[in-house]
Design an enzyme around this catalytic site. Sequence first.
Site, mmCIF file in Angstrom:
data_model
loop_
_atom_site.group_PDB
_atom_site.id
_atom_site.type_symbol
_atom_site.label_atom_id
_atom_site.label_comp_id
_atom_site.label_asym_id
_atom_site.label_seq_id
_atom_site.Cartn_x
_atom_site.Cartn_y
_atom_site.Cartn_z
ATOM 1 N N ARG A 1 0.810 -1.215 0.000
ATOM 2 C CA ARG A 1 0.000 0.000 0.000
ATOM 3 C C ARG A 1 0.853 1.279 0.000
ATOM 4 N NH1 ARG A 1 -5.125 0.010 2.168
ATOM 5 N NH2 ARG A 1 -4.601 -1.904 3.264
ATOM 6 N N ARG B 1 -13.243 -1.367 -1.683
ATOM 7 C CA ARG B 1 -12.783 -1.203 -0.308
ATOM 8 C C ARG B 1 -13.772 -0.515 0.632
ATOM 9 N NH1 ARG B 1 -8.879 1.352 1.035
ATOM 10 N NH2 ARG B 1 -8.201 0.025 2.731
ATOM 11 N N CYS C 1 -26.090 -2.214 -8.915
ATOM 12 C CA CYS C 1 -27.430 -2.442 -8.387
ATOM 13 C C CYS C 1 -27.386 -2.850 -6.922
ATOM 14 C CB CYS C 1 -28.112 -3.518 -9.204
ATOM 15 S SG CYS C 1 -28.095 -3.122 -10.940
ATOM 16 N N GLU C 2 -26.803 -2.000 -6.091
ATOM 17 C CA GLU C 2 -26.691 -2.283 -4.662
ATOM 18 C C GLU C 2 -26.739 -0.943 -3.951
ATOM 19 O OE1 GLU C 2 -25.293 -5.388 -3.298
ATOM 20 O OE2 GLU C 2 -25.119 -6.322 -5.268
ATOM 21 N N TYR D 1 -4.924 -1.896 -3.935
ATOM 22 C CA TYR D 1 -6.106 -2.698 -3.607
ATOM 23 C C TYR D 1 -7.383 -2.184 -4.251
ATOM 24 C CZ TYR D 1 -2.730 -4.442 -0.256
ATOM 25 O OH TYR D 1 -1.597 -4.964 0.312
HETATM 26 C C1 PLP Z 1 -0.572 -7.827 1.946
HETATM 27 C C2 PLP Z 1 0.772 -8.245 2.372
HETATM 28 C C3 PLP Z 1 1.809 -7.317 2.394
HETATM 29 C C4 PLP Z 1 1.625 -5.863 2.064
HETATM 30 O O1 PLP Z 1 0.826 -5.180 2.960
HETATM 31 P P1 PLP Z 1 0.637 -3.588 2.824
HETATM 32 O O2 PLP Z 1 -0.263 -3.263 3.943
HETATM 33 O O3 PLP Z 1 0.019 -3.347 1.501
HETATM 34 O O4 PLP Z 1 1.972 -2.962 2.946
HETATM 35 C C5 PLP Z 1 3.064 -7.767 2.744
HETATM 36 N N1 PLP Z 1 3.286 -9.066 3.067
HETATM 37 C C6 PLP Z 1 2.306 -9.985 3.056
HETATM 38 C C7 PLP Z 1 2.612 -11.380 3.390
HETATM 39 C C8 PLP Z 1 1.018 -9.611 2.721
HETATM 40 O O5 PLP Z 1 0.043 -10.525 2.718
#
Ligand code: PLP
Length: 459
Positions: A293, A330, A385-386, A414
């Site tokens: 992220r 999300r 449609c929600e 995401y």
């Molecule tokens: C999703 C995930 C990440 C990344 O998480 P962020 O919050 O996007 O930084 C890193 N390692 C694993 C194993 C994950 O499942």
Amino acid sequence: MLLPVTAGINNEGRITIGGCDTGDLKSGYGTPLYIMDIATVKMQCEKYINSFAFKDFESEIIYASKAFCSLAMCQLVKQQGLSIDVSTGGELFIAIRSGFDPGKIYFHGNNKSADEINFGIDYKVGTFIVDSFEELEAVNEIAGQKECIQKIMLRITPGIKAHTHKYIQTGAIESKFGFGIQSGIALEAVKKAADLENIKLIGVHAHIGSQIFNIEVYDSLIDVMTSFMAEASKKTGASLNHLNIGGGLGIKYMPDDRPASIEDFAELVHNALLKYTKKNDIKIEKIYLEPGRSIAGNAGTTLYEAGTIKEIPQIKNYIAIDGGMSDNIRPVLYQAKYNAFIAGRASYLGEIKDGEAVGGASPAGSTSTLANFNEKKYNIVGKHCESGDVIIEDIMLPEARKGDLLLVAATGAYCYSMSSNYNGQPKSAVVAVEDGKSWVWVDRQSYEDLYMRDRKLYE
Ligand SMILES: *Cc1c(COP(=O)(O)O)cnc(C)c1O
């Protein structure tokens, strides 16, 4: 930074990103449109690489590709010197096709199939992050058949709760992920891995959750993990000195969000490493981070066109956009909050600097009321449609008009990766912007794409 670092407002009063006018992007590519700002991705990658370049510990930054995975994105993070984390055969395939050095691929997943394990070993994936005893045996057996030794890390459940939405907490004892420390299972996993001939255990991994604001949990995490590594090394003779602390650093979605900076995060990790390697009497050679992220999130925005504006007097005002939960699930999935701007008439924002609206009549997302822009409170809703198909609830914006361009901030992570064809909505295009140029990273789906793999009623 809420919007990409390159965001600004041009003389026509429209928001620009990477030097590109959002009005031109709309005419060139249509909406809904995901826009990725290359400068922001590069900046985040550089911050990670530079802040985690410690003198006393080696480090490796691994992009968690599930945040946003496309050939071009994989190529960009590779160019920036990052490694990559994949969690399925599909992500692995994209990473390989993007030209990633397989040695720099980390293969996650709590239920890898035999096909996925075969595929990973055939493609010489550097490291498997093993999540269960079944997987330990399967990797060992398949590596044996192929006469090779597969490097692995064990995914450990540290029993730590990150203060974040429960769907994105992954380190608590009851988690479906990993081997628990408290139950003694993690220790057994280390013993077992040490006994298996076609596996080389190089270290341990934990990922405690996502969108984490309170980075102090990483201090506890490093304490728990180094203490476990010391115990496991003593009891099994395994040499465990590589520690992967996963991803999870939070980002700014709303003007009031105050996530920790990458620099502060690095400092905390460094101090914790010094403190706990001493306290727990263990030597750590290398630390691994897996940000997703915080690399992609603020680099991305989504551009929509406003269609129906519906006002239910004294009750609610709606702006309906041409996308919705199919391109951003999300808000529905995690009650995630987003902020939006009227990109085609943005002078109400004043100026945008370092991704933030400053000095405007009405700071973005604020609830202040300013008569000269005839502000109104809106719900921004999708076309699905929600009734739950809401992208933003209760946002103050200048009075909206049909045809307005709306820009939703911080959708780089995401959103595309969780997008769907619900209601027969073709997936939106992704365009990259940099230095006044724009080009397609992912083409918009066509209606034909929606039934390309359909077959007829009977054979
Ligand atoms: C999703 C995930 C990440 C990344 O998480 P962020 O919050 O996007 O930084 C890193 N390692 C694993 C194993 C994950 O499942």
